[in-house]
Design a protein around this motif. Structure first.
Motif, mmCIF file in Angstrom:
data_model
loop_
_atom_site.group_PDB
_atom_site.id
_atom_site.type_symbol
_atom_site.label_atom_id
_atom_site.label_comp_id
_atom_site.label_asym_id
_atom_site.label_seq_id
_atom_site.Cartn_x
_atom_site.Cartn_y
_atom_site.Cartn_z
ATOM 1 N N GLU A 7 -38.769 -9.549 -8.299
ATOM 2 C CA GLU A 7 -38.586 -8.597 -7.202
ATOM 3 C C GLU A 7 -38.996 -7.186 -7.632
ATOM 4 O O GLU A 7 -39.683 -6.477 -6.886
ATOM 5 C CB GLU A 7 -37.126 -8.612 -6.760
ATOM 6 C CG GLU A 7 -36.836 -7.691 -5.583
ATOM 7 C CD GLU A 7 -35.380 -7.741 -5.178
ATOM 8 O OE1 GLU A 7 -34.991 -6.976 -4.272
ATOM 9 O OE2 GLU A 7 -34.621 -8.554 -5.776
ATOM 10 N N MET A 8 -38.596 -6.799 -8.830
ATOM 11 C CA MET A 8 -38.989 -5.483 -9.325
ATOM 12 C C MET A 8 -40.501 -5.395 -9.526
ATOM 13 O O MET A 8 -41.131 -4.374 -9.248
ATOM 14 C CB MET A 8 -38.264 -5.193 -10.632
ATOM 15 C CG MET A 8 -36.762 -4.964 -10.481
ATOM 16 S SD MET A 8 -36.381 -3.487 -9.521
ATOM 17 C CE MET A 8 -37.053 -2.222 -10.579
ATOM 18 N N LYS A 9 -41.110 -6.500 -9.987
ATOM 19 C CA LYS A 9 -42.552 -6.513 -10.184
ATOM 20 C C LYS A 9 -43.292 -6.368 -8.860
ATOM 21 O O LYS A 9 -44.244 -5.592 -8.743
ATOM 22 C CB LYS A 9 -42.954 -7.812 -10.884
ATOM 23 C CG LYS A 9 -44.445 -7.923 -11.160
ATOM 24 C CD LYS A 9 -44.764 -9.238 -11.842
ATOM 25 C CE LYS A 9 -46.258 -9.386 -12.070
ATOM 26 N NZ LYS A 9 -46.585 -10.702 -12.716
ATOM 27 N N ASP A 10 -42.856 -7.111 -7.829
ATOM 28 C CA ASP A 10 -43.485 -7.013 -6.511
ATOM 29 C C ASP A 10 -43.324 -5.609 -5.929
ATOM 30 O O ASP A 10 -44.250 -5.066 -5.316
ATOM 31 C CB ASP A 10 -42.879 -8.049 -5.564
ATOM 32 C CG ASP A 10 -43.207 -9.472 -5.997
ATOM 33 O OD1 ASP A 10 -44.178 -9.643 -6.751
ATOM 34 O OD2 ASP A 10 -42.470 -10.402 -5.586
ATOM 35 N N LYS A 11 -42.174 -5.028 -6.126
ATOM 36 C CA LYS A 11 -41.947 -3.676 -5.625
ATOM 37 C C LYS A 11 -42.877 -2.678 -6.302
ATOM 38 O O LYS A 11 -43.447 -1.797 -5.646
ATOM 39 C CB LYS A 11 -40.484 -3.285 -5.858
ATOM 40 C CG LYS A 11 -40.119 -1.928 -5.312
ATOM 41 C CD LYS A 11 -38.643 -1.641 -5.538
ATOM 42 C CE LYS A 11 -38.268 -0.256 -5.008
ATOM 43 N NZ LYS A 11 -36.819 0.026 -5.241
ATOM 44 N N PHE A 12 -43.061 -2.844 -7.594
ATOM 45 C CA PHE A 12 -43.946 -1.941 -8.336
ATOM 46 C C PHE A 12 -45.401 -2.111 -7.884
ATOM 47 O O PHE A 12 -46.131 -1.130 -7.694
ATOM 48 C CB PHE A 12 -43.811 -2.216 -9.826
ATOM 49 C CG PHE A 12 -44.676 -1.362 -10.698
ATOM 50 C CD1 PHE A 12 -44.394 -0.017 -10.880
ATOM 51 C CD2 PHE A 12 -45.794 -1.902 -11.328
ATOM 52 C CE1 PHE A 12 -45.204 0.779 -11.678
ATOM 53 C CE2 PHE A 12 -46.606 -1.112 -12.123
ATOM 54 C CZ PHE A 12 -46.318 0.234 -12.303
ATOM 55 N N LEU A 13 -45.831 -3.375 -7.683
ATOM 56 C CA LEU A 13 -47.201 -3.616 -7.238
ATOM 57 C C LEU A 13 -47.437 -3.076 -5.837
ATOM 58 O O LEU A 13 -48.496 -2.514 -5.540
ATOM 59 C CB LEU A 13 -47.503 -5.120 -7.297
ATOM 60 C CG LEU A 13 -47.565 -5.741 -8.703
ATOM 61 C CD1 LEU A 13 -47.778 -7.242 -8.600
ATOM 62 C CD2 LEU A 13 -48.681 -5.097 -9.524
ATOM 63 N N ASN A 14 -46.455 -3.244 -4.945
ATOM 64 C CA ASN A 14 -46.592 -2.706 -3.589
ATOM 65 C C ASN A 14 -46.680 -1.186 -3.597
ATOM 66 O O ASN A 14 -47.443 -0.585 -2.818
ATOM 67 C CB ASN A 14 -45.414 -3.156 -2.736
ATOM 68 C CG ASN A 14 -45.449 -4.647 -2.435
ATOM 69 O OD1 ASN A 14 -46.526 -5.249 -2.376
ATOM 70 N ND2 ASN A 14 -44.288 -5.261 -2.251
ATOM 71 N N LYS B 45 -28.122 -18.568 -14.253
ATOM 72 C CA LYS B 45 -28.174 -17.151 -14.610
ATOM 73 C C LYS B 45 -29.609 -16.719 -14.943
ATOM 74 O O LYS B 45 -30.064 -15.639 -14.546
ATOM 75 C CB LYS B 45 -27.260 -16.865 -15.791
ATOM 76 C CG LYS B 45 -25.780 -16.973 -15.459
ATOM 77 C CD LYS B 45 -24.930 -16.671 -16.687
ATOM 78 C CE LYS B 45 -23.445 -16.771 -16.357
ATOM 79 N NZ LYS B 45 -22.585 -16.493 -17.541
ATOM 80 N N LEU B 46 -30.337 -17.600 -15.661
ATOM 81 C CA LEU B 46 -31.712 -17.273 -16.006
ATOM 82 C C LEU B 46 -32.594 -17.206 -14.765
ATOM 83 O O LEU B 46 -33.458 -16.331 -14.657
ATOM 84 C CB LEU B 46 -32.260 -18.299 -16.998
ATOM 85 C CG LEU B 46 -31.644 -18.267 -18.398
ATOM 86 C CD1 LEU B 46 -32.189 -19.422 -19.238
ATOM 87 C CD2 LEU B 46 -31.943 -16.937 -19.079
ATOM 88 N N LEU C 29 -34.628 -14.032 -13.490
ATOM 89 C CA LEU C 29 -36.065 -14.117 -13.254
ATOM 90 C C LEU C 29 -36.420 -13.651 -11.845
ATOM 91 O O LEU C 29 -37.436 -12.985 -11.628
ATOM 92 C CB LEU C 29 -36.531 -15.556 -13.470
ATOM 93 C CG LEU C 29 -38.027 -15.822 -13.320
ATOM 94 C CD1 LEU C 29 -38.810 -14.982 -14.317
ATOM 95 C CD2 LEU C 29 -38.328 -17.307 -13.516
ATOM 96 N N GLY C 30 -35.563 -13.986 -10.871
ATOM 97 C CA GLY C 30 -35.806 -13.527 -9.510
ATOM 98 C C GLY C 30 -35.752 -12.007 -9.396
ATOM 99 O O GLY C 30 -36.560 -11.392 -8.694
ATOM 100 N N LYS C 31 -34.801 -11.395 -10.096
ATOM 101 C CA LYS C 31 -34.719 -9.930 -10.072
ATOM 102 C C LYS C 31 -35.942 -9.291 -10.720
ATOM 103 O O LYS C 31 -36.466 -8.285 -10.237
ATOM 104 C CB LYS C 31 -33.451 -9.478 -10.777
ATOM 105 C CG LYS C 31 -32.168 -9.837 -10.034
ATOM 106 C CD LYS C 31 -30.950 -9.327 -10.775
ATOM 107 C CE LYS C 31 -29.670 -9.670 -10.017
ATOM 108 N NZ LYS C 31 -28.458 -9.178 -10.730
ATOM 109 N N VAL C 32 -36.426 -9.910 -11.804
ATOM 110 C CA VAL C 32 -37.612 -9.382 -12.465
ATOM 111 C C VAL C 32 -38.824 -9.482 -11.544
ATOM 112 O O VAL C 32 -39.622 -8.538 -11.432
ATOM 113 C CB VAL C 32 -37.859 -10.133 -13.783
ATOM 114 C CG1 VAL C 32 -39.208 -9.741 -14.378
ATOM 115 C CG2 VAL C 32 -36.749 -9.835 -14.783
#
Length: 229
Positions: free
Chosen positions: A141-148, A131-132, A136-139
């Protein structure tokens, strides 16, 4: 021929409105009296006209004070019952929300490893680890999306600046005459020499305004006419 249907709206004519009020008021009080006598009902009717006149009827076997006391007793009991039901429902909702909060707090502490019970099995730990990792993968993914998204915005700004620079460079490279020359040409009509108008003003030469183009010398040479000799 039967009566037409009366439209239920305020009567604009004052005389017609008063006549209709008195007629229907008598009918209302008459119906209340018939209901009290025929059905042994305890009732009271209060009517105030538009001018403030009071018309009332109270059944013969009761009084206004008794009717008002009975009305207050019934309505207060209904209000108290309604309030009691609402309070009970509110307490149940509060208790349910507390249980949900305690469960969420316990789950959070367990996810962070702060309140891990000693009786935790290997399977439970593996499930928690999975679960962790998923969270962490979702976090990430959201970080990469924000940086892009930030990178695309920066590229767009750079593209706009490059277009502006290119436009300015194009304007400067294709400008045939410097700015100073253009300004001089624009001011030239305002500084025409006096000789251009067919006359000569020597005081202009004395004041130093000799920057205009001269079409003939300042002093004419001496010419001797043979015929005068």
């Amino acid at each position: 021929m039967g009566r037409g249907k009366v439209e239920m709206k305020r009567i604009d004519n004052k005389l017609s409105r008063q006549a209709t009020f008195h007629k229907r008021r008598r009918g209302l009080l008459k119906k209340a009296q018939e209901l009290a006598v025929l059905c042994d009902a305890h009732l009271g009717v209060l009517v105030f006209s538009s001018t403030g006149e009071l018309y009332d009827y109270c059944s013969p076997h009761t009084s206004w004070s008794e009717l008002i006391q009975r009305y207050k007793g019934i309505t207060n009991a209904q209000l108290q019952g309604t309030n009691r039901d609402d309070d009970q429902k509110l307490l149940e909702d509060i208790a349910r929300l507390k249980r949900e909060r305690d469960h969420l707090v316990a789950s959070h502490r367990m996810m962070t490893g702060e309140d891990m019970p000693c009786s935790t099995t290997k399977e439970e730990l593996a499930d928690l680890e999975q679960k962790l990792e998923c969270a962490l993968g979702k976090v990430r993914e959201m970080k990469d999306k924000f940086l892009n998204q930030q990178l695309e915005e920066s590229r767009h700004k750079v593209s706009i600046l490059e277009e502006k620079n290119s436009l300015m460079r194009h304007v400067m490279n294709h400008d045939e005459q410097p700015r100073a020359v253009v300004e001089a040409e624009l001011m030239a009509p305002m500084m025409l020499p006096a000789s251009a108008f067919g006359s000569f003003f020597p005081e202009a030469e004395e004041e130093g305004l000799s920057t205009s183009l001269q079409l003939w010398p300042q002093q004419l040479p001496d010419v001797q006419d043979p015929s005068l000799q």
